[in-house]
Design a protein around this motif. Structure first.
Motif, mmCIF file in Angstrom:
data_model
loop_
_atom_site.group_PDB
_atom_site.id
_atom_site.type_symbol
_atom_site.label_atom_id
_atom_site.label_comp_id
_atom_site.label_asym_id
_atom_site.label_seq_id
_atom_site.Cartn_x
_atom_site.Cartn_y
_atom_site.Cartn_z
ATOM 1 N N ASP A 193 0.901 -1.208 0.036
ATOM 2 C CA ASP A 193 0.002 0.084 0.108
ATOM 3 C C ASP A 193 0.827 1.150 -0.101
ATOM 4 O OD1 ASP A 193 -2.404 -1.468 0.164
ATOM 5 O OD2 ASP A 193 -2.341 -1.674 2.228
ATOM 6 N N MET A 194 1.998 1.281 0.846
ATOM 7 C CA MET A 194 2.853 2.369 0.914
ATOM 8 C C MET A 194 3.551 2.487 -0.704
ATOM 9 S SD MET A 194 5.159 1.458 4.274
ATOM 10 C CE MET A 194 4.603 1.130 5.755
ATOM 11 N N VAL A 195 3.770 1.186 -1.307
ATOM 12 C CA VAL A 195 4.135 1.686 -2.673
ATOM 13 C C VAL A 195 3.201 2.180 -3.670
ATOM 14 C CG1 VAL A 195 5.336 0.335 -4.593
ATOM 15 C CG2 VAL A 195 6.190 -0.166 -2.354
ATOM 16 N N ARG A 196 2.190 1.789 -3.648
ATOM 17 C CA ARG A 196 0.979 2.190 -4.428
ATOM 18 C C ARG A 196 0.708 3.747 -4.170
ATOM 19 N NH1 ARG A 196 -1.446 -2.501 -2.310
ATOM 20 N NH2 ARG A 196 -1.212 -4.368 -3.891
ATOM 21 N N ALA A 197 1.023 4.218 -2.880
ATOM 22 C CA ALA A 197 0.975 5.834 -2.566
ATOM 23 C C ALA A 197 1.964 6.491 -3.400
ATOM 24 C CB ALA A 197 0.712 5.980 -1.310
ATOM 25 N N GLN A 198 3.086 5.883 -3.296
ATOM 26 C CA GLN A 198 4.470 6.231 -3.965
ATOM 27 C C GLN A 198 4.095 6.543 -5.502
ATOM 28 O OE1 GLN A 198 7.127 3.750 -2.533
ATOM 29 N NE2 GLN A 198 7.768 4.873 -0.660
ATOM 30 N N ALA A 199 3.591 5.519 -5.914
ATOM 31 C CA ALA A 199 3.181 5.446 -7.573
ATOM 32 C C ALA A 199 2.188 6.709 -7.749
ATOM 33 C CB ALA A 199 2.610 3.929 -7.672
ATOM 34 N N MET A 200 1.226 6.745 -6.949
ATOM 35 C CA MET A 200 0.302 7.862 -7.186
ATOM 36 C C MET A 200 0.904 9.159 -7.100
ATOM 37 S SD MET A 200 -2.719 6.573 -4.683
ATOM 38 C CE MET A 200 -3.887 8.011 -4.765
ATOM 39 N N LEU A 201 1.817 9.334 -6.154
ATOM 40 C CA LEU A 201 2.482 10.635 -6.150
ATOM 41 C C LEU A 201 3.435 10.910 -7.711
ATOM 42 C CD1 LEU A 201 3.802 13.305 -4.697
ATOM 43 C CD2 LEU A 201 5.761 11.817 -3.841
ATOM 44 N N LEU A 202 4.285 9.837 -7.946
ATOM 45 C CA LEU A 202 4.930 10.105 -9.126
ATOM 46 C C LEU A 202 3.779 10.180 -10.422
ATOM 47 C CD1 LEU A 202 7.523 6.766 -9.145
ATOM 48 C CD2 LEU A 202 7.634 9.290 -8.266
ATOM 49 N N ASP A 203 2.877 9.529 -10.505
ATOM 50 C CA ASP A 203 1.766 9.917 -11.441
ATOM 51 C C ASP A 203 1.622 11.676 -11.518
ATOM 52 O OD1 ASP A 203 1.431 7.308 -12.337
ATOM 53 O OD2 ASP A 203 -0.150 6.964 -10.916
ATOM 54 N N HIS A 204 1.238 11.779 -10.261
ATOM 55 C CA HIS A 204 0.933 13.146 -10.032
ATOM 56 C C HIS A 204 1.807 14.223 -10.562
ATOM 57 C CE1 HIS A 204 0.116 16.918 -7.808
ATOM 58 N NE2 HIS A 204 1.236 16.899 -7.237
ATOM 59 N N LEU A 205 3.028 13.647 -10.208
ATOM 60 C CA LEU A 205 4.418 14.516 -10.761
ATOM 61 C C LEU A 205 4.767 14.298 -12.105
ATOM 62 C CD1 LEU A 205 6.800 14.022 -7.442
ATOM 63 C CD2 LEU A 205 5.237 15.860 -8.169
ATOM 64 N N GLY A 206 3.996 13.705 -12.724
ATOM 65 C CA GLY A 206 4.162 13.335 -14.314
ATOM 66 C C GLY A 206 5.581 12.288 -14.548
ATOM 67 N N ILE A 207 5.767 11.790 -13.532
ATOM 68 C CA ILE A 207 6.928 10.852 -13.654
ATOM 69 C C ILE A 207 6.464 9.304 -14.031
ATOM 70 C CG2 ILE A 207 8.935 9.586 -12.453
ATOM 71 C CD1 ILE A 207 8.972 12.259 -10.870
ATOM 72 N N GLY A 208 6.595 8.861 -15.008
ATOM 73 C CA GLY A 208 6.319 7.548 -15.521
ATOM 74 C C GLY A 208 7.294 6.383 -15.102
ATOM 75 N N ARG A 209 8.699 6.633 -15.184
ATOM 76 C CA ARG A 209 9.527 5.584 -14.824
ATOM 77 C C ARG A 209 10.485 6.126 -14.165
ATOM 78 N NH1 ARG A 209 11.055 0.794 -17.455
ATOM 79 N NH2 ARG A 209 13.323 0.482 -17.768
ATOM 80 N N LEU A 210 11.194 5.293 -13.256
ATOM 81 C CA LEU A 210 12.277 5.772 -12.254
ATOM 82 C C LEU A 210 13.591 5.248 -12.786
ATOM 83 C CD1 LEU A 210 10.471 4.691 -8.933
ATOM 84 C CD2 LEU A 210 11.135 7.016 -9.610
ATOM 85 N N HIS A 211 14.579 5.892 -12.905
ATOM 86 C CA HIS A 211 15.957 5.376 -12.904
ATOM 87 C C HIS A 211 16.316 4.276 -11.877
ATOM 88 C CE1 HIS A 211 20.220 4.997 -13.375
ATOM 89 N NE2 HIS A 211 20.597 5.894 -12.418
ATOM 90 N N ALA A 212 15.927 4.685 -10.366
ATOM 91 C CA ALA A 212 16.198 3.917 -9.400
ATOM 92 C C ALA A 212 15.396 3.892 -8.402
ATOM 93 C CB ALA A 212 17.719 4.033 -8.935
ATOM 94 N N VAL A 213 14.934 3.087 -7.583
ATOM 95 C CA VAL A 213 14.407 3.155 -6.408
ATOM 96 C C VAL A 213 15.164 2.476 -5.247
ATOM 97 C CG1 VAL A 213 13.057 0.956 -6.682
ATOM 98 C CG2 VAL A 213 12.318 2.445 -4.978
#
Lengths: 379, 379
Positions: A132-152
């Protein structure tokens, strides 16, 4: 590479907080209609948006990875890894760190406001998981317009999130760095957390979690929980080296119950200073999420299956004196990655500091992370 | 061999308690004008009084080594070692076990009566040491007319007492058996005890120790203390084997804060059942005595010097999965005994059960103790 869209926020920067529209459907069956996420960013996106690094924080960590903590006034918790000339560098990377769901530094959690009632969530907040924490992080990335991460990247509970990312979003990231972590909480891990939870819930000030109104939180219980947990973050040899049986500011034993030994004084200080910056209910929720964490269990008992769909590269680091998440747990992950055909590098580093080594000055750790990230950047 | 004089008590037997005239001068500078000692005996003295074995109990142990506990109704805590056909056998030995000074099963301690006031000692009881416990045991032997011991034996804190015996009374015993123990409390050992003490003292029912009058003891705090300590008695591998991540009587996680996992339920049970049989103030005093324990410190920093004056034979046993008092601590003792020219045998036994192994069914332990005692009896 995904291009970074114009963020809904008017700038990247420090001390940001957004309320994202939900629903966020949780592993436990509940739904959050909207999700508050507090986060920090450092650096800027490059032209093709290929330089974004998401840092995941540990149990009692926060988004202030490389900026001053607003309550304690202390420097960020990972300035040894993040900063100018460091492996994760705002000059090269866009760095994002969000307060995890369930925590107490601005993201939705028991200390936050339930929009349905306008009152504090307290223990009415739904029980959450690492996923669930990770899903919330993905929502933040969506909001910021970030599709793909170089690294987590993350250590301890941050490593659990980092490891969960490729299982939920296999195409959204290039590389994963997991430090001093595990793919599941062991019986002993759960046992220590249960002691902490019982200490909090045994404090009469806890009152079923409804202690916000009169600002009398269960500080004594939370302090004991922190003391017990803190022992697990340090190695026996490290404690002996740092404190041994040395007495605290006196020549002889007092034959009383004050803090005679330095280790007692140190632990009491750890407990007391913790309650000034952390919420007891958040401690309950986040420890619960960690205890529920078992990546294999979520994939029909096969950890390898969890990683089947990802093309990400993995870097695993453990410390030889870490008895909370020992090297054997990292080895289990590496074996599963190998079985899944994933590219994985693994190193056990030597450090006297136990689990806490991932937060401390371990030059080898910086070299490993730097080398791994740069290899991906060359590619 | 000393002949056993007619004991002041009219019989050896079970459930005995005596008030011995003092003064007992304590390491902390205090004096006990008289000392209550509750003890059990099994077996009879032989003709020359050469068959007396003193058993020393652990932190939360008691004198009911091989007889039913009066509060819990459970069998004695060491029936695997003591009984007919066992290494310590009432048919061959006169066996004595006394409740340690500071404890709560009848010997002088915070839960007992201060003869000067007629009220409960509570926290007005003087802080004691392991050596004070041993001196009280020697007073009991004097009272019983026992000059010399065939053996003193103990595990964990019992081992600390056994090891202290030859340093205080070098001529009063033939052999010493020390199981799963140490010659000093480490920083990590102290740290775990400090967590327990803070949990007790943070409980509002503790009230500075004066909780006896209304029978509302700090049960929640004592329960948390016991839970934290209990984790240290078990090995990580043992916990995984016994509990793993198995759920408690249900098929799925509840996404709540009840005891979902078996390990949680087990720990809670350990905490709850402990408070029914043990006094919180005694827990403070005895853990303090253990933390103060450092035999070398009492002998100008030289552990070898502690054993210089004794002719006793020593038997040391450690367990490979004991991380509370690991094998390395036993090795330190053996090296000191060697340096002091003492006769010492040492074995590390393999067991999955961690520190608790000394109380459990480990046939090898019985063979070692049996062989060591019989070798002394042949001599």
């Amino acid at each position: 590479m995904t291009t970074i869209a114009a963020p809904l926020d008017d700038r990247f920067g420090l001390d940001r907080k957004v309320t994202l529209p939900g629903p966020l459907r949780l592993d436990g069956g509940g739904v959050l209609a909207s999700v508050d996420i507090a986060y920090e960013t450092y650096g800027s996106p490059n032209a093709d948006g290929s330089n974004v690094i998401l840092i995941c924080h540990a149990l009692t960590g926060d988004q202030y990875v490389a900026s001053t903590h607003p309550l304690t006034g202390k420097p960020g918790w990972w300035t040894r890894m993040v900063g100018a000339g460091k492996p994760i560098d705002p000059a090269r990377h866009l760095i994002i760190c969000a307060n995890v769901l369930g925590s107490c530094m601005g993201s939705s959690g028991p200390a936050g406001i339930d929009p349905a009632t306008g009152g504090k969530w307290a223990m009415r907040f739904p029980v959450i998981t690492i996923a669930d924490m990770v899903r919330a992080q993905a929502m933040l990335l969506d909001h910021l317009g970030i599709g793909r991460l170089h690294a987590v990247i993350g250590g301890s509970m941050g490593g659990m999130q980092a490891l969960t990312w490729p299982t939920l979003f296999p195409d959204r990231l290039e590389s994963v760095v997991v430090i001093a972590s595990t793919a599941r909480h062991s019986a002993q891990n759960i046992a220590f957390h249960e002691v902490g939870r019982q200490a909090i819930m045994a404090d009469p000030n806890w009152r079923g979690g409804d202690y916000y109104a009169d600002n009398r939180p269960p500080s004594a219980g939370l302090s004991v929980a922190r003391m017990a947990a803190h022992i697990t973050y340090l190695s026996e040899a490290g404690l002996t080296e740092k404190f041994g049986r040395r007495l605290q500011g006196r020549d002889a034993k007092t034959f009383g119950f004050d803090a005679d030994f330095q280790i007692e004084s140190y632990l009491r200080h750890q407990g007391i200073s913790f309650v000034e910056r952390f919420d007891a209910n958040s401690y309950l929720y986040i420890t619960r999420a960690m205890d529920y964490y078992d990546l294999a269990e979520d994939h029909q008992g096969s950890l390898a299956r969890a990683f089947e769909r990802t093309k990400a590269r993995f870097c695993l680091v453990s410390f030889d004196t870490d008895w909370l998440y020992p090297t054997s747990e990292s080895r289990i992950i590496v074996h599963a990655l190998n079985a899944a055909g994933a590219q994985a590098s693994f190193v056990e580093l030597s450090s006297p500091f136990g689990h806490d080594a991932f937060l401390l000055d371990v030059p080898e750790l910086n070299r490993v992370v730097d080398g791994f990230l740069r290899a991906g950047e060359r590619g």
